[in-house]
Motif scaffolding. Structure first.
Motif, PDB file in Angstrom:
ATOM      1  N   GLY A 262      -1.708  -0.631  -1.594  1.00  0.00           N
ATOM      2  CA  GLY A 262      -1.963  -1.894  -2.282  1.00  0.00           C
ATOM      3  C   GLY A 262      -2.711  -1.768  -3.593  1.00  0.00           C
ATOM      4  O   GLY A 262      -2.994  -2.777  -4.242  1.00  0.00           O
TER       5      GLY A 262
ATOM      6  N   GLN B  35      -4.848   5.373   4.723  1.00  0.00           N
ATOM      7  CA  GLN B  35      -3.617   4.678   4.331  1.00  0.00           C
ATOM      8  C   GLN B  35      -3.559   3.303   5.009  1.00  0.00           C
ATOM      9  O   GLN B  35      -3.218   3.183   6.181  1.00  0.00           O
TER      10      GLN B  35
ATOM     11  N   MET C 269       6.102  10.910  -3.274  1.00  0.00           N
ATOM     12  CA  MET C 269       7.099   9.931  -2.811  1.00  0.00           C
ATOM     13  C   MET C 269       8.452  10.613  -2.685  1.00  0.00           C
ATOM     14  O   MET C 269       9.242  10.671  -3.634  1.00  0.00           O
TER      15      MET C 269
ATOM     16  N   GLY D  51       3.377   1.477   0.707  1.00  0.00           N
ATOM     17  CA  GLY D  51       4.822   1.652   0.733  1.00  0.00           C
ATOM     18  C   GLY D  51       5.197   2.960   1.398  1.00  0.00           C
ATOM     19  O   GLY D  51       4.391   3.874   1.502  1.00  0.00           O
TER      20      GLY D  51
HETATM   21  C1  LIG Z   1       8.890   5.481  -2.166  1.00  0.00           C
HETATM   22  C2  LIG Z   1       7.742   6.042  -1.369  1.00  0.00           C
HETATM   23  C3  LIG Z   1       7.878   7.295  -0.779  1.00  0.00           C
HETATM   24  C4  LIG Z   1       6.785   7.873  -0.100  1.00  0.00           C
HETATM   25  N1  LIG Z   1       6.913   9.138   0.385  1.00  0.00           N
HETATM   26  C5  LIG Z   1       5.811   9.792   0.859  1.00  0.00           C
HETATM   27  C6  LIG Z   1       5.854  11.193   1.132  1.00  0.00           C
HETATM   28  O1  LIG Z   1       6.878  11.851   0.946  1.00  0.00           O
HETATM   29  N2  LIG Z   1       4.721  11.764   1.593  1.00  0.00           N
HETATM   30  C7  LIG Z   1       3.546  11.065   1.763  1.00  0.00           C
HETATM   31  O2  LIG Z   1       2.543  11.650   2.159  1.00  0.00           O
HETATM   32  N3  LIG Z   1       3.487   9.747   1.506  1.00  0.00           N
HETATM   33  C8  LIG Z   1       4.577   9.091   1.037  1.00  0.00           C
HETATM   34  N4  LIG Z   1       4.494   7.758   0.714  1.00  0.00           N
HETATM   35  C9  LIG Z   1       3.252   7.016   0.989  1.00  0.00           C
HETATM   36  C10 LIG Z   1       2.204   7.252  -0.097  1.00  0.00           C
HETATM   37  O3  LIG Z   1       1.593   8.507   0.089  1.00  0.00           O
HETATM   38  C11 LIG Z   1       1.061   6.209  -0.105  1.00  0.00           C
HETATM   39  O4  LIG Z   1       0.474   6.125   1.154  1.00  0.00           O
HETATM   40  C12 LIG Z   1       1.487   4.831  -0.555  1.00  0.00           C
HETATM   41  O5  LIG Z   1       2.398   4.878  -1.625  1.00  0.00           O
HETATM   42  C13 LIG Z   1       0.263   4.030  -0.988  1.00  0.00           C
HETATM   43  O6  LIG Z   1       0.536   2.671  -1.055  1.00  0.00           O
HETATM   44  P1  LIG Z   1       1.136   1.901  -2.338  1.00  0.00           P
HETATM   45  O7  LIG Z   1       2.611   2.233  -2.304  1.00  0.00           O
HETATM   46  O8  LIG Z   1       0.828   0.487  -2.058  1.00  0.00           O
HETATM   47  O9  LIG Z   1       0.469   2.463  -3.568  1.00  0.00           O
HETATM   48  C14 LIG Z   1       5.568   7.155   0.039  1.00  0.00           C
HETATM   49  C15 LIG Z   1       5.457   5.886  -0.545  1.00  0.00           C
HETATM   50  C16 LIG Z   1       6.504   5.328  -1.254  1.00  0.00           C
HETATM   51  C17 LIG Z   1       6.323   3.974  -1.906  1.00  0.00           C
END
Ligand SMILES: Cc1cc2nc3c(=O)[nH]c(=O)nc-3n(C[C@H](O)[C@H](O)[C@H](O)COP(=O)(O)O)c2cc1C
Length: 347
Positions: free
Chosen positions: A216, A174, A19, A179
């Motif tokens: 989710g 995804q 993230m 998020g």
């Molecule tokens: C604050 C935030 C930053 C994110 N940054 C990235 C990132 O830098 N690289 C990436 O591959 N995915 C990123 N994601 C997406 C996550 O890899 C992932 O798909 C997602 O968090 C999964 O869903 P969830 O938030 O419901 O658990 C980010 C998600 C969030 C919430």
């Protein structure tokens, strides 16, 4: 135990999502030490910070960890679009008493490259993951050549098929609940984006490589549901955002733990690419997908001063409050506690 778990020498494929901007090696290490697979998001790190963080990870754990990069194509400068964006933001600048003419147009995040690979190679990361597709074939071959497991996100069945054909070791499915940024790279049509329950079984039925579910999943029951739908593992992001080791700002943490977190939307306002965050003032007033926002990652430069101005007043009205649709797992707790609870979904 599945073959990817065997290759990584772990019992369960519980991946903490990288993230960018919200965490670094401290969270990744805490997750690794509790039995998960921690991630270092590298998209917003300077070369010096990247090496420092990779050193911390490689010295801090013998368990597998993941370093994550973006691999977008930086857009050509577009002065007309930048001007439209500044015009859309100018009333907010006037209200805040800021001078929009003083804001330089920013390049923002840089994609993975051979120069970055030179810094990463000595560390031989157990996993290298990508968002927005994959780097060029010679770069991908270089990473596979030094032995890293390679992962990338797919948001449609077509993207999963393409990633498998390029040689990824597993696909991250995804779902649209997720998020942060959509990993979408074969289309910019948001009507193609579907939820985890619809996407995961379709990808699992189509590709041969293991599929990791993301979007989710916030507790052990979510993990079980993903495994039942054909996932070999899960990747969890939002549920770690309020952990003690995350770098999430107090404003963002408060929003995640409030009723406001029940209303998220995909927005292009903060970077130029669709990403899911909690609906705030700028998303309401400009519309979350306002066409004035220029291409990724150039939208960030002009909105950043507004974010900084309002954050100083304790407000997240112009901040990217990234969150998935299920923020119910956002607990203020050590990441180890969150990890151990999620691992229950595998047993
Ligand atoms: C604050 C935030 C930053 C994110 N940054 C990235 C990132 O830098 N690289 C990436 O591959 N995915 C990123 N994601 C997406 C996550 O890899 C992932 O798909 C997602 O968090 C999964 O869903 P969830 O938030 O419901 O658990 C980010 C998600 C969030 C919430």
């Amino acid at each position: 135990m599945n073959t990817l778990a065997q290759r990584l020498n772990v019992d369960h494929l519980l991946l903490q999502a990288p993230m960018a901007g919200s965490q670094g090696s401290a969270l990744a290490l805490a997750v690794c030490r509790a039995g998960g697979i921690g991630a270092l998001p590298a998209a917003m790190l300077t070369p010096e910070a990247l090496v420092q963080e990779l050193t911390a990870l490689s010295q801090g754990t013998t368990r597998p960890w993941n370093v994550n990069f973006f691999c977008h194509t930086p857009p050509a400068p577009d002065a007309a679009r930048e001007a439209r964006w500044r015009e859309a933001l100018s009333p907010f600048y006037a209200e805040a008493g800021l001078d929009i003419a003083a804001v330089p147009a920013g390049a923002g995040r840089v994609p993975f490259s051979h120069a970055v690979a030179d810094l990463v190679e000595p560390f031989r990361p157990p996993i290298v993951s990508f968002h927005f597709g994959l780097p060029a074939p010679d770069l991908l071959a270089r990473i596979k050549g030094w032995g890293s497991v390679v992962l990338s996100s797919a948001t449609t069945v077509e993207e999963a098929i393409w990633l498998e054909a390029q040689g990824v070791d597993a696909v991250i499915a995804q779902g649209s609940e997720a998020g942060g940024h959509r990993g979408m790279f074969m289309t910019d049509d948001l009507t193609t984006q579907v939820g985890t329950f619809a996407l995961l079984p379709q990808i699992a039925a189509t590709v041969q490589v293991p599929v990791i579910a993301a979007g989710g999943i916030a507790n052990a029951a979510g993990v079980r549901a993903a495994l039942a739908l054909g996932a070999a593992g899960v990747q969890v992001g939002s549920a770690y955002l309020c952990s003690d080791e995350a770098l999430t700002s107090p404003i963002h943490r408060a929003a995640l733990q409030s009723d406001a977190a029940r209303h998220t939307a995909l927005t292009t306002l903060f970077s130029g690419r669709p990403a899911r965050g909690i609906v705030n003032r700028v998303m309401r007033e400009l519309g979350p997908l306002n066409p004035a926002a220029p291409a990724f990652p150039t939208a960030t430069a002009a909105i950043a001063p507004l974010r900084a101005h309002w954050e100083k007043q304790g407000r997240g009205d112009f901040s990217p409050l990234w969150s998935g649709q299920n923020a119910s797992g956002c607990r203020s707790a050590p990441a180890a506690e969150i990890t151990v609870a999620l691992l229950q979904g595998f047993v």
